[in-house]
Design a protein around this motif. Sequence first.
Motif, short mmCIF file in Angstrom:
data_model
loop_
_atom_site.label_atom_id
_atom_site.label_comp_id
_atom_site.label_asym_id
_atom_site.label_seq_id
_atom_site.Cartn_x
_atom_site.Cartn_y
_atom_site.Cartn_z
N HIS A 93 16.18 108.01 -49.42
CA HIS A 93 16.60 106.45 -49.55
C HIS A 93 17.40 106.64 -48.23
CE1 HIS A 93 18.98 102.91 -50.02
NE2 HIS A 93 17.92 102.56 -50.66
N ASN A 137 16.46 99.87 -57.73
CA ASN A 137 17.29 100.87 -57.30
C ASN A 137 18.60 100.33 -57.38
OD1 ASN A 137 19.02 102.95 -56.05
ND2 ASN A 137 18.46 102.27 -54.02
N LEU A 189 10.93 97.61 -53.41
CA LEU A 189 11.96 98.32 -54.16
C LEU A 189 13.18 97.74 -53.75
CD1 LEU A 189 13.26 100.97 -54.63
CD2 LEU A 189 13.11 102.07 -52.54
N VAL A 190 13.86 97.39 -54.86
CA VAL A 190 14.87 96.37 -54.73
C VAL A 190 16.36 96.83 -55.11
CG1 VAL A 190 15.36 93.79 -55.48
CG2 VAL A 190 13.14 94.70 -55.35
N GLY A 191 17.26 96.69 -54.31
CA GLY A 191 18.91 97.19 -54.54
C GLY A 191 19.33 96.08 -55.33
N GLY A 192 20.17 95.15 -54.65
CA GLY A 192 21.09 94.35 -54.98
C GLY A 192 20.39 93.20 -56.21
N GLU A 205 11.22 100.70 -45.80
CA GLU A 205 12.59 100.20 -45.85
C GLU A 205 13.21 99.96 -44.45
OE1 GLU A 205 14.14 99.70 -50.11
OE2 GLU A 205 14.92 101.66 -49.12
N LYS A 218 21.49 101.83 -57.36
CA LYS A 218 22.55 102.68 -56.34
C LYS A 218 23.69 103.30 -57.32
CE LYS A 218 21.25 99.43 -52.78
NZ LYS A 218 21.35 99.62 -51.41
N ALA A 258 17.60 95.99 -42.70
CA ALA A 258 17.25 94.99 -43.91
C ALA A 258 17.99 95.30 -45.38
CB ALA A 258 15.93 94.50 -44.04
N ILE A 259 18.33 96.58 -45.41
CA ILE A 259 19.15 96.68 -46.72
C ILE A 259 20.35 96.51 -46.98
CG2 ILE A 259 19.50 99.00 -48.02
CD1 ILE A 259 17.07 100.28 -46.63
N GLY A 260 20.49 95.54 -47.90
CA GLY A 260 21.89 95.20 -48.45
C GLY A 260 22.49 94.04 -47.48
N GLY A 262 14.15 95.70 -48.92
CA GLY A 262 15.03 95.34 -47.72
C GLY A 262 15.66 93.58 -48.16
N SER A 263 16.49 93.56 -48.82
CA SER A 263 16.59 92.37 -49.09
C SER A 263 15.85 91.35 -49.74
CB SER A 263 17.39 91.59 -48.22
OG SER A 263 18.60 92.13 -47.66
C1 PEP Z 1 17.66 99.49 -51.39
O1 PEP Z 1 18.57 99.94 -51.96
O2 PEP Z 1 16.55 100.24 -51.61
C2 PEP Z 1 17.43 98.01 -51.39
C3 PEP Z 1 16.39 97.52 -50.42
O3 PEP Z 1 18.61 97.26 -51.23
P1 PEP Z 1 18.74 95.58 -51.16
O4 PEP Z 1 17.49 95.16 -51.83
O5 PEP Z 1 20.13 95.34 -51.81
O6 PEP Z 1 18.53 95.53 -49.67
#
Ligand code: PEP
Length: 249
Positions: free
Chosen positions: A94, A9, A231-234, A166, A11, A170-172, A211-212
């Motif tokens: 989200h 993701n 599902l991975v953001g950063g 998520e 973002k 834990a997100i970001g 979540g991280s």
């Molecule tokens: C996300 O944006 O869905 C997410 C899980 O972000 P992060 O991996 O950065 O915590």
Amino acid sequence: MRTPIIAGNWKMFKTAAEATAFVEAVKGKAEVGGVESVICAPFTALPALVEAVKGTTIRVGAQNFHWEESGAFTGEISGVMLQDLGVKYVIIGHSERRAYFAETDETVNKKTKAAFQYDLIPIVCVGEKLEEREAGRTKEVCKVQTDAALEGLTAEQAAKVVIAYEPIWAIGTGKSSTAEDANEVIGYIREQVAAKFGDSTAQAVRIQYGGSVKPANVKEFMSQSDIDGALVGGASLEPNSYIQLVEGA
Ligand code: PEP
């Protein structure tokens, strides 16, 4: 057997040119047999991304859409527009959209149902806030959000949905859930799908943790019985990191 799915993701990061360069860097590497790899990018990068992934097994997702096909909805993008571009997945609900853009369980449900009209696979996000977790309400919150999101789907459609558990805290934040805790909640979400649609649907539906997640912990999450991906953001923004996430699945 459920096919594991790693979804990045992005973002509100990356221009079209940056998206193309990313795919050039991960091509042939973030492609592992038996793992689905999906990049969910900002709308403006989607055409370039769809072009760049041609001939690879990487799929492209959006991060939101409107449930109506067209109309006076200034600033919105519809499912038919995403389908027209060749987009295959869409993130729905989200926590950032729920928190900052007034997304509700009702709009999440409208979007989840609408996704199927345009052959889009919905990645539906559910998860509790820190205060809800501390009050022991994690499962209750996930049940309400999951039930609402899947309301009105057929069992066949529900089986195709990807759910992303998520926990919002834990997100970001760099703080992830333990793999065991995430697995317990995900197992509980699967039970809710079984109660609504039956066992075979529950066994088919893929439920990710988010979540991280990063290269250092992805294998631990993936080793759990009920966790079907992340599902991975950063950690999805940098090519080497993304490659390691897909390899870790
Ligand atoms: C996300 O944006 O869905 C997410 C899980 O972000 P992060 O991996 O950065 O915590």
